[in-house]
Design a protein around this motif. Structure first.
Motif, short mmCIF file in Angstrom:
data_model
loop_
_atom_site.label_atom_id
_atom_site.label_comp_id
_atom_site.label_asym_id
_atom_site.label_seq_id
_atom_site.Cartn_x
_atom_site.Cartn_y
_atom_site.Cartn_z
N ASN A 6 0.94 -1.31 -0.08
CA ASN A 6 -0.11 0.09 0.04
C ASN A 6 0.77 1.19 -0.16
OD1 ASN A 6 -2.33 -1.68 0.08
ND2 ASN A 6 -2.37 -1.51 2.18
N ILE A 7 1.94 1.23 0.75
CA ILE A 7 2.81 2.39 0.86
C ILE A 7 3.70 2.60 -0.45
CG2 ILE A 7 4.96 3.05 1.95
CD1 ILE A 7 4.03 1.77 4.48
N GLU A 8 3.79 1.56 -0.97
CA GLU A 8 4.88 1.75 -2.39
C GLU A 8 3.74 2.30 -3.59
OE1 GLU A 8 7.32 -1.32 -5.50
OE2 GLU A 8 6.31 -2.09 -3.54
N GLN A 9 2.45 1.63 -3.48
CA GLN A 9 1.52 2.34 -4.57
C GLN A 9 1.33 3.71 -4.28
OE1 GLN A 9 -2.11 0.20 -4.28
NE2 GLN A 9 -1.25 -1.86 -4.92
N ILE A 10 1.54 4.21 -3.21
CA ILE A 10 1.32 5.69 -2.72
C ILE A 10 2.61 6.62 -3.12
CG2 ILE A 10 0.85 7.55 -1.08
CD1 ILE A 10 -1.00 5.18 0.02
N TRP A 11 3.67 5.86 -2.59
CA TRP A 11 5.05 6.77 -2.36
C TRP A 11 5.86 6.37 -3.62
CZ3 TRP A 11 7.06 10.17 1.12
CH2 TRP A 11 6.09 10.63 2.14
N GLY A 12 5.51 5.20 -4.18
CA GLY A 12 6.49 4.86 -5.39
C GLY A 12 7.43 3.53 -4.88
N PRO A 13 8.24 3.23 -6.27
CA PRO A 13 9.30 2.14 -5.69
C PRO A 13 10.11 2.66 -4.76
CG PRO A 13 8.41 2.13 -8.14
CD PRO A 13 7.82 3.28 -7.48
N HIS A 14 11.02 1.60 -4.08
CA HIS A 14 12.24 1.98 -3.11
C HIS A 14 11.74 3.26 -2.32
CE1 HIS A 14 14.01 -0.19 -6.58
NE2 HIS A 14 13.74 0.93 -7.50
N GLU A 15 10.54 3.53 -2.04
CA GLU A 15 10.14 4.60 -0.99
C GLU A 15 9.55 3.93 0.26
OE1 GLU A 15 10.79 7.69 -0.55
OE2 GLU A 15 11.78 8.00 -2.45
N VAL A 16 9.57 2.36 0.47
CA VAL A 16 9.09 1.98 1.38
C VAL A 16 9.42 2.06 2.68
CG1 VAL A 16 7.65 -0.37 2.57
CG2 VAL A 16 7.75 0.29 -0.06
N LEU A 17 9.03 2.61 3.54
CA LEU A 17 9.84 2.55 4.98
C LEU A 17 8.72 1.97 5.95
CD1 LEU A 17 11.26 6.48 5.15
CD2 LEU A 17 12.31 4.35 4.89
N ILE A 18 9.27 0.86 6.92
CA ILE A 18 8.39 0.34 7.95
C ILE A 18 9.25 0.36 9.18
CG2 ILE A 18 7.45 -1.89 8.58
CD1 ILE A 18 6.09 -0.72 6.38
N ALA A 19 8.27 0.50 10.25
CA ALA A 19 9.08 0.64 11.44
C ALA A 19 9.80 -0.63 11.91
CB ALA A 19 8.10 1.02 12.82
N GLY A 20 10.88 -0.48 12.64
CA GLY A 20 11.86 -1.71 13.01
C GLY A 20 12.33 -1.38 14.52
N PRO A 21 13.15 -2.17 14.96
CA PRO A 21 13.66 -2.21 16.22
C PRO A 21 14.50 -0.82 16.46
CG PRO A 21 14.22 -4.34 15.48
CD PRO A 21 13.63 -3.45 14.43
N LYS A 22 15.16 -0.27 15.49
CA LYS A 22 16.16 1.09 15.57
C LYS A 22 15.54 2.23 14.50
CE LYS A 22 19.92 -1.56 17.27
NZ LYS A 22 21.30 -2.11 17.08
N ASP A 23 14.45 1.90 13.92
CA ASP A 23 13.72 2.79 13.20
C ASP A 23 12.21 3.11 13.64
OD1 ASP A 23 15.51 3.59 10.65
OD2 ASP A 23 15.83 1.49 11.18
N PHE A 24 11.95 4.39 13.96
CA PHE A 24 10.47 4.85 14.21
C PHE A 24 10.08 5.33 12.93
CE2 PHE A 24 7.94 8.29 15.59
CZ PHE A 24 7.01 7.84 16.28
N VAL A 25 9.02 4.80 12.53
CA VAL A 25 8.19 5.24 11.21
C VAL A 25 6.90 5.27 11.59
CG1 VAL A 25 7.85 4.82 8.85
CG2 VAL A 25 10.05 4.06 9.65
#
Length: 360
Positions: A55-74
């Motif tokens: 869903n994020i890729e469809q809105i933001w485009g390829p290579h623009e997916v950011l997902i929260a992780g242990p050391k990344d707040f998204v």
């Protein structure tokens, strides 16, 4: 105007999605003396995360997916058109938008981010306005253009105006234009975050007779003191605990039914308390019998990452023999064995990382 509220952010949404896919399979009992362990089936979890990422890729485009992780707040706004990304390793905060009204969207996101509180408070706020009585999570980790920490909404709003007026940038993602501002956290941002949690770590360490330096080192490796931390293995919070393994086991030993909720584990106080309790459980139950305290520490660190069973199997398939082998070795030999022969490369590296922090 797009609402940009705490509970609507991406990492909280993902946590809710994880609850749907909390699938467990129990490993068969064996006759070698090892306790039956539970392993997470992450297939459904990964499917859900991948669907959200699509869903994020469809809105933001390829290579623009950011997902929260242990050391990344998204975090994303409700319509996914505005997002916040804090990298707790590099100490960089990026706020981006695809909105046709970028200045107002960025200002709203900047203010909300600068004033957001820890998960303990967010879980209680729902869609309530920002609670100014709570110290912001990023307080002292970000300074405004005059070098002052940001505690109140008026200063956050003033800094948001300054950033949008003076440091607004744009970039292209295919045919989409992304407007953004970047903010650097202070150089000692890790220590600033760690300072917030030292009292909780000290309290847990004393209660369970665990080395507080060990707990702090584990938190740094697990989440770099990011209390919002989530992972694809469904580990949560500062000490990256799982509901279905450590959480369930501790609840059972405390006489509680079931397992802790995700919001419970994202609360720093609960997370750190359970982390200390779990380290004590590893030491006093799963690895009971190891005599040398340094060897025990190495084994505890490795077990915290990959399980006590895997630690013992590094030395022997039989638990009793494994303990005997460990007790015949020096602490240096135990460390060498765990960092070269453990079945998991991740666990080998984990022990090295935590031990390096403890040596500082």
């Amino acid at each position: 105007m797009t609402q940009f509220r705490h509970l609507k952010y991406c990492n909280i949404k993902i946590v809710s999605l994880l609850a749907i896919s909390a699938l467990l399979v129990a490993c068969p009992s064996s006759n070698n003396g090892y306790k039956t362990e539970y392993h997470k089936n992450t297939n459904a979890l990964n499917i859900l995360i991948n669907q959200y990422a699509n869903n994020i890729e469809q809105i933001w485009g390829p290579h623009e997916v950011l997902i929260a992780g242990p050391k990344d707040f998204v975090e994303y706004s409700n319509d996914l058109l505005t997002r916040v990304h804090i990298n707790f390793v590099s100490g960089q905060l990026a706020i981006e938008t695809l909105s046709e009204d970028p200045k107002n969207q960025l200002k709203a996101a900047i203010v909300t981010t600068l004033l957001m509180t820890e998960p303990e408070d967010i879980s209680k706020q729902s869609n309530a306005p920002i609670d100014n009585s709570k110290e912001p999570f990023l307080y002292k980790q970000i300074l405004d253009e005059t070098g002052q920490p940001i505690r109140w909404d008026w200063r956050a709003a003033h800094y948001a105006d300054y950033l949008v007026d003076n440091q607004l940038h744009t970039r292209k993602s295919g045919k989409k234009q992304i407007s953004y501002v970047n903010i650097n956290l202070v150089p000692d941002h890790v220590n600033e975050r760690a300072h917030k949690f030292i009292p909780l770590v000290r309290q847990s360490a004393r209660e369970y007779h665990v080395d507080e330096r060990l707990m702090l080192a584990i938190i740094q490796v697990e989440s770099n003191f990011n209390p919002f931390a989530v992972s694809r293995s469904d580990a949560l919070g500062l000490m990256q605990l799982q509901q279905h393994t450590a959480g369930r086991d501790l609840f059972n030993r405390w006489g509680k039914k079931g397992e802790p909720t995700k919001s419970y584990l994202l609360d720093p106080k609960n997370n750190i308390n359970m982390g200390g309790a779990y380290l004590a459980l590893i030491r006093d139950s799963y690895l009971a019998g190891i005599k040398d305290p340094v060897s025990m520490r190495y084994a505890m660190i490795s077990a915290y990452n990959g399980g006590a069973g895997s630690v013992l199997k590094t030395f022997s398939k039989d638990r009793t023999k494994a303990i005997e082998v460990i007790n015949k070795m020096t602490a240096d030999q135990v460390y060498q064995k765990l960092t070269t022969s453990h079945a998991s490369q991740e666990s080998r590296n984990y022990l090295i990382k935590v031990n390096q922090i403890l040596k500082k």
